[in-house]
Design a protein around this motif. Structure first.
Motif, mmCIF file in Angstrom:
data_model
loop_
_atom_site.group_PDB
_atom_site.id
_atom_site.type_symbol
_atom_site.label_atom_id
_atom_site.label_comp_id
_atom_site.label_asym_id
_atom_site.label_seq_id
_atom_site.Cartn_x
_atom_site.Cartn_y
_atom_site.Cartn_z
ATOM 1 N N GLY A 474 0.775 -1.231 0.000
ATOM 2 C CA GLY A 474 0.000 0.000 0.000
ATOM 3 C C GLY A 474 0.801 1.273 0.000
ATOM 4 O O GLY A 474 0.244 2.355 0.132
ATOM 5 N N SER A 475 2.137 1.230 -0.125
ATOM 6 C CA SER A 475 2.921 2.464 -0.187
ATOM 7 C C SER A 475 4.085 2.250 -1.141
ATOM 8 O O SER A 475 4.408 1.125 -1.508
ATOM 9 N N THR A 476 4.697 3.350 -1.574
ATOM 10 C CA THR A 476 5.788 3.250 -2.536
ATOM 11 C C THR A 476 7.128 3.034 -1.871
ATOM 12 O O THR A 476 8.096 2.650 -2.532
ATOM 13 N N PHE A 490 15.732 7.191 16.360
ATOM 14 C CA PHE A 490 15.104 7.362 15.052
ATOM 15 C C PHE A 490 15.665 6.323 14.087
ATOM 16 O O PHE A 490 16.760 5.787 14.273
ATOM 17 N N ALA A 491 14.896 6.058 13.038
ATOM 18 C CA ALA A 491 15.337 5.219 11.929
ATOM 19 C C ALA A 491 14.578 5.681 10.695
ATOM 20 O O ALA A 491 13.385 6.013 10.779
ATOM 21 N N THR A 492 15.245 5.750 9.539
ATOM 22 C CA THR A 492 14.622 6.247 8.320
ATOM 23 C C THR A 492 15.025 5.389 7.132
ATOM 24 O O THR A 492 16.011 4.650 7.178
ATOM 25 N N THR A 493 14.256 5.514 6.049
ATOM 26 C CA THR A 493 14.576 4.847 4.790
ATOM 27 C C THR A 493 14.540 5.872 3.672
ATOM 28 O O THR A 493 13.910 6.923 3.782
ATOM 29 N N ALA A 494 15.239 5.557 2.584
ATOM 30 C CA ALA A 494 15.225 6.404 1.396
ATOM 31 C C ALA A 494 15.673 5.563 0.218
ATOM 32 O O ALA A 494 16.144 4.430 0.376
ATOM 33 N N SER A 495 15.517 6.112 -0.979
ATOM 34 C CA SER A 495 15.990 5.450 -2.190
ATOM 35 C C SER A 495 16.314 6.533 -3.203
ATOM 36 O O SER A 495 15.837 7.661 -3.094
ATOM 37 N N ALA A 496 17.136 6.184 -4.192
ATOM 38 C CA ALA A 496 17.527 7.186 -5.171
ATOM 39 C C ALA A 496 17.972 6.511 -6.453
ATOM 40 O O ALA A 496 18.477 5.388 -6.450
ATOM 41 N N THR A 499 13.489 3.510 -10.099
ATOM 42 C CA THR A 499 12.055 3.401 -9.835
ATOM 43 C C THR A 499 11.862 2.402 -8.718
ATOM 44 O O THR A 499 12.249 1.235 -8.837
ATOM 45 N N PHE A 500 11.246 2.837 -7.619
ATOM 46 C CA PHE A 500 11.066 1.993 -6.453
ATOM 47 C C PHE A 500 9.589 1.909 -6.113
ATOM 48 O O PHE A 500 8.841 2.876 -6.257
ATOM 49 N N ALA A 501 9.164 0.736 -5.660
ATOM 50 C CA ALA A 501 7.758 0.533 -5.310
ATOM 51 C C ALA A 501 7.646 -0.653 -4.373
ATOM 52 O O ALA A 501 8.582 -1.445 -4.218
ATOM 53 N N ILE A 502 6.489 -0.767 -3.751
ATOM 54 C CA ILE A 502 6.166 -1.962 -2.971
ATOM 55 C C ILE A 502 5.522 -2.961 -3.920
ATOM 56 O O ILE A 502 4.514 -2.672 -4.552
ATOM 57 N N ASP A 503 6.131 -4.120 -4.025
ATOM 58 C CA ASP A 503 5.632 -5.140 -4.945
ATOM 59 C C ASP A 503 4.800 -6.147 -4.166
ATOM 60 O O ASP A 503 5.213 -6.644 -3.124
ATOM 61 N N THR A 504 3.624 -6.437 -4.687
ATOM 62 C CA THR A 504 2.713 -7.343 -3.976
ATOM 63 C C THR A 504 2.659 -8.728 -4.602
ATOM 64 O O THR A 504 1.926 -9.590 -4.132
ATOM 65 N N THR A 505 3.436 -8.929 -5.675
ATOM 66 C CA THR A 505 3.352 -10.232 -6.345
ATOM 67 C C THR A 505 4.617 -11.045 -6.199
ATOM 68 O O THR A 505 4.584 -12.268 -6.260
ATOM 69 N N GLU A 506 5.747 -10.397 -6.042
ATOM 70 C CA GLU A 506 7.016 -11.105 -5.930
ATOM 71 C C GLU A 506 7.383 -11.272 -4.468
ATOM 72 O O GLU A 506 6.916 -10.557 -3.592
ATOM 73 N N GLY A 507 8.236 -12.223 -4.210
ATOM 74 C CA GLY A 507 8.842 -12.292 -2.891
ATOM 75 C C GLY A 507 8.249 -13.333 -1.989
ATOM 76 O O GLY A 507 7.197 -13.903 -2.242
ATOM 77 N N TRP A 513 10.141 -4.641 -1.229
ATOM 78 C CA TRP A 513 10.527 -3.361 -1.810
ATOM 79 C C TRP A 513 11.298 -3.644 -3.087
ATOM 80 O O TRP A 513 12.317 -4.335 -3.066
ATOM 81 N N SER A 514 10.820 -3.127 -4.236
ATOM 82 C CA SER A 514 11.454 -3.424 -5.513
ATOM 83 C C SER A 514 12.023 -2.157 -6.120
ATOM 84 O O SER A 514 11.497 -1.065 -5.941
ATOM 85 N N GLY A 515 13.139 -2.316 -6.850
ATOM 86 C CA GLY A 515 13.754 -1.183 -7.514
ATOM 87 C C GLY A 515 14.445 -1.604 -8.786
ATOM 88 O O GLY A 515 14.948 -2.726 -8.901
ATOM 89 N N TYR A 516 14.487 -0.699 -9.771
ATOM 90 C CA TYR A 516 15.158 -0.932 -11.044
ATOM 91 C C TYR A 516 15.320 0.416 -11.735
ATOM 92 O O TYR A 516 14.705 1.408 -11.308
ATOM 93 N N PRO A 517 16.103 0.564 -12.830
ATOM 94 C CA PRO A 517 16.963 -0.445 -13.463
ATOM 95 C C PRO A 517 18.382 -0.360 -12.896
ATOM 96 O O PRO A 517 18.935 0.721 -12.730
ATOM 97 N N TRP A 518 18.986 -1.479 -12.630
ATOM 98 C CA TRP A 518 20.334 -1.518 -12.087
ATOM 99 C C TRP A 518 21.338 -1.580 -13.228
ATOM 100 O O TRP A 518 21.002 -1.990 -14.339
ATOM 101 N N PRO A 519 22.580 -1.186 -12.984
ATOM 102 C CA PRO A 519 23.581 -1.242 -14.063
ATOM 103 C C PRO A 519 23.709 -2.642 -14.641
ATOM 104 O O PRO A 519 23.539 -3.644 -13.947
ATOM 105 N N ILE A 520 24.039 -2.703 -15.924
ATOM 106 C CA ILE A 520 24.102 -3.981 -16.625
ATOM 107 C C ILE A 520 25.372 -4.745 -16.275
ATOM 108 O O ILE A 520 25.347 -5.954 -16.059
#
Length: 841
Positions: A474-476, A490-496, A499-507, A513-520
């Motif tokens: 339910g969140s990105t 305190f504790a925090t998260t970030a990404s940079a 493209t990052f999102a919460i994936d509900t089908t994999e895992g 937490w899914s992210g792409y595109p990574w270097p080849i």
């Protein structure tokens, strides 16, 4: 509104040049300091052309203010105004000041000596709209000075929008900054507070033009134009100096008065032009703010009037340069950031010059917070020129640095040593960094922690979980944390970078937490810095040996073969730069793989951060998704403090007797952590000493217990406490002087925790030592005749100031020959008993 004009004016200047340099100066009423003001730029704002959407639409409008008096004119300021009430024409919606520029110079007024002048420039913008053509708007420029001086430019005066023709014989050849060419479309880097020589080099017709103006559009909120000098290779005019000290060359004595029958025409002959060099001296005021940009585009314009038409350089659209405005900055850092009382930390100031030119006269002050002071007189400089001071004095708290020089694209580093004696958190913010008297707006902040506690352990047998992240749906991005330890604030998260999102089908579990595109291409050398990453940060002030563990999935079909894909993990301490990273071979598959752990190169005394990156994806952008879940950051907690208590038994003794003093040591708050170097000291109050024999006994392990008979000190040093252990130390104490004694020990300490200064870290108890009652007696007469009597008085005294004695008794047997003749009274309470001796013969 549109203003109609006769054919005469249309023929010669369909574009109202509205110049100002030829207008007669307007003066204030004569005073000791006397101001005059003269327009110095062409008032023509020409927009309409073959394609008005790209025509020049920014034009400088300036005035020169001079002190014609015989004393200093102080705090000279200026302002620009539309809607001149003396002008018969109404305002025009197409003519305004350029957004993001200033309408007034109201701060840092200029002082003008007798005969001295200064220029004020404003920027007018014409809306790129065909309806702007042939429109006018009245204006005037005002100058003021202390003492009530005020002057305006001649009125009426107007801005006029005319038709402009692109002319290939007008061109900008070069822009130079301090002699360095900046190519068309190129960027010049300029530092706030610095002064630069910027040259516009161009050319026009060989013989020049009746009217010509060449300029760079400098927004007045970014650039302060200090001076202008224009050289023309062709100059046949009696009205143009060589060189000219303004942007405008009025070759033919132009008429600017709208009420004149000769308005917008030449009153004489003469031309200026040919090869042109305009030399600016400019000071950089600030980094651009919206609606201006950084880098800020600086358009260049050469435009002229000749033969009844107006022309501009045909390379206008490609002659723009960009000014990247940067500011010198200051940072500071304590190293180490945590010290023990009376320890030392190196305080490092770093001044960064991001521009290509040297900056000088750099200065700043730093007032250390109460409790922090200089320790050691040495000041170490690197890359700072010949700064001051050369040294400080022990105990200094107000630091002032001046005469600093920093080379272009370089840094200056200043190191001093500081200390403090009291536990606490000391936030230290410097004052702003100055270049001369110009405020960069940059200050430096860092925090020094002084604590009696030693640093947390870097390794431990049983690390604890500091924070976890189990990814919800339910969140990105994941939450700040899922769980957090009580000693983590305190504790925090970030990404940079991707493209990052919460994936509900994999895992496994489903959400991750899914992210792409990574270097080849993946290599065993981590990219530094990574272009795409997950980031986790948290408070680690109470922990050492911090490491991160997680589960990850590199799905089959999306990643290269094993050995060609990698996970990269980086760490940062206390907001500093990330380390070079560590490469780990990735495992691709269909289910999540556990990553056992990566330890931070340095655990921050305040904050530790991790970045997770990867490389080795297949070629298409959608390939190579990296899934994360169940992130767990762990560390070694600083052990809990040992506790100490004490008790006398019995708590009351009589003078000259003993009581057993027992110290109880407690490590039950550490169920998994043993402590070493455990110890304490107890100084007995005067009146109590270690008994002889002392009957010393202990159940504690190791170390040395010292309790020398007749001394007043008991100590334990170098002891050990197993996890959850308690132990005791007992010694007999002699009360050799009556009194009430409160006995407070020093704090218990250990190598792992430092001293426990809380109320359960030291022992306290009281012992009462009682002195016996004192009795004295006296006869009423020292001698009597046989058969006569005298009194016998007993005096009983309690020498204890705070203790009431009870059950006091005594017996007195009279010697033979004396007898009690009668019963006497008592004031002492209790029962007085007397017995007669045998009657005398």
């Amino acid at each position: 509104m549109t203003r109609s004009r006769g054919n005469y004016f249309k023929l010669f200047l369909i574009l109202g040049f509205l110049l100002g340099s030829i207008a007669a100066p307007v003066r204030s009423v004569k005073a000791a300091a006397d101001l005059s003001i003269t327009p110095i730029t062409l008032n023509l704002i020409v927009l309409y052309c073959n394609n008005f959407t790209v025509c020049p639409n920014h034009f400088p409008i300036g005035a020169r203010v001079c002190n014609d008096g015989d004393t200093l004119a102080e705090d000279v300021k200026s302002s620009f105004s539309f809607a001149d009430l003396l002008d018969p024409y109404t305002g025009d919606p197409y003519i305004n000041l350029r957004p993001g520029t200033s309408q007034a110079y109201t701060s840092d007024g200029i002082d003008l000596a007798p005969g001295e002048c200064t220029d004020f420039y404003y920027e007018v913008e014409v809306t790129r709209d065909g309806n702007a053509y042939d429109n006018t708007r009245g204006y005037y420029i005002t100058a003021t000075a202390d003492g009530g001086l005020s002057v305006d430019t001649t009125r009426p005066r107007e801005l006029y929008v005319e038709y402009l023709i692109s002319q290939s014989r007008n061109s900008v050849s070069e822009i130079r900054v301090d002699g360095t060419p900046i190519v068309a479309g190129g960027t010049m880097t300029l530092v706030v507070g610095q002064t630069y020589t910027i040259e516009l080099v161009g050319f026009t017709a060989t013989n020049g033009y009746e009217q010509i103006e060449s300029f760079i559009n400098f927004p007045n909120t970014i650039f302060q134009v200090l001076s202008v000098s224009t050289d023309y290779s062709a100059d046949s005019s009696a009205y143009v100096n060589d060189p000219e000290d303004k942007l405008y060359g009025d070759g033919c004595l132009w008429e600017n008065d709208p009420d004149s029958p000769n308005y917008l025409s030449c009153l004489d002959v003469g031309k200026a032009g040919g090869d042109i060099t305009v030399t600016y001296q400019v000071k950089i005021l600030q980094v651009p703010t919206s609606p201006l940009n950084n880098p800020q585009g600086l358009s260049t314009l050469i435009y002229d009037f000749s033969g009844s038409s107006f022309h501009y350089n045909s390379d206008f659209s490609v002659s723009t340069r960009y000014a990247n405005i940067v500011n010198a900055s200051i940072t500071k850092a304590f190293s180490p950031k945590t010290i023990n009382p009376d320890g030392t930390s190196t305080l490092t100031f770093t001044i960064t010059n991001p521009g290509p030119s040297q900056i000088s006269s750099v200065n700043f002050t730093d007032n250390l917070p109460a409790g922090i002071e200089i320790e050691g007189t040495t000041v170490n400089y690197s890359g700072c020129g010949t700064p001051s001071p050369a040294s400080f004095t022990d105990g200094d708290t107000n630091l002032s640095f001046s005469n600093i020089t920093v080379a272009g694209l370089s840094t200056c580093q200043i190191d001093v040593s500081v200390t403090g004696s009291s536990d606490g958190t000391y936030n230290n913010t410097s004052n702003n960094l100055y270049i001369g008297t110009d405020d960069t707006g940059s200050s430096a902040l860092d925090t020094l922690i002084i604590t009696s506690k030693p640093p947390p352990p870097s390794t431990c047998a049983s690390p604890v979980s500091l924070a976890t992240w189990t990814i919800p749906s339910g969140s990105t991005e994941p939450p700040a944390y899922t769980t957090i330890d009580t000693d983590v604030s305190f504790a925090t998260t970030a990404s940079a970078g991707g493209t990052f999102a919460i994936d509900t089908t994999e895992g496994n579990p489903v959400n991750s937490w899914s992210g792409y595109p990574w270097p080849i291409v993946g290599t065993s050398t981590p990219p530094n810095p990574p272009t795409i990453y997950y980031e986790f940060s948290l408070d680690t002030s109470n922990y050492g040996g911090v490491f991160i563990a997680f589960e990850y999935l590199m799905p089959n079909g999306e990643w290269a073969k094993p050995g060609d894909n990698y996970l990269y993990i980086y760490s940062s301490a206390d907001g500093g730069a990330y380390d070079a990273g560590t490469a780990y071979a990735g495992i691709k598959g269909s289910t999540f793989e556990p990553f056992p752990g990566h330890t931070a190169l340095t655990t921050g005394s305040g904050t530790t951060s991790f970045r997770i990156s990867a490389a080795g994806a297949k070629s298409t952008p959608s390939d190579g998704i990296l899934y994360l879940d169940n992130i767990n950051i762990q560390g070694c907690p600083r052990p809990e403090l040992p506790r100490l208590s004490k008790a006398f038994a019995p708590s009351t003794i009589t003078e000259g007797n003993t009581s057993t003093l027992t110290f109880s040591v407690d490590n039950t708050d550490n169920p998994v952590s043993a402590l070493s170097g455990v110890g304490f000291t107890d100084n007995l109050p005067s009146g109590l000493v270690v008994a002889n024999p002392n009957n010393l006994s202990t159940t504690c392990t190791g170390g040395t217990v010292t309790a020398t008979p007749g001394s007043s000190t008991i100590s334990w040093s170098g002891g050990s406490l197993a996890a959850s252990e308690t132990c005791t130390i007992s010694v007999d104490i002699l009360g050799d002087t009556a009194g009430e004694y409160e006995n407070i020990s020093d704090s218990i300490t250990s190598a792992e925790t430092g001293p426990n200064t809380t109320t359960d870290g030291y022992g306290t108890d009281s012992l009462t030592v009682i002195a016996p009652p004192v009795i004295a007696k006296s006869f009423g007469a020292s001698s009597i005749l046989t058969g006569n009597t005298t009194s016998l008085t007993f005096s009983i005294d309690n020498p204890n100031l705070a203790t009431t004695l009870t059950g006091v008794s005594f017996t007195d047997i009279l010697p033979s020959g004396l007898d009690v003749s009668n019963t006497s009274s008592s004031q002492c309470g209790g029962t007085l008993t007397t017995t007669d001796n045998s009657p005398l013969d």
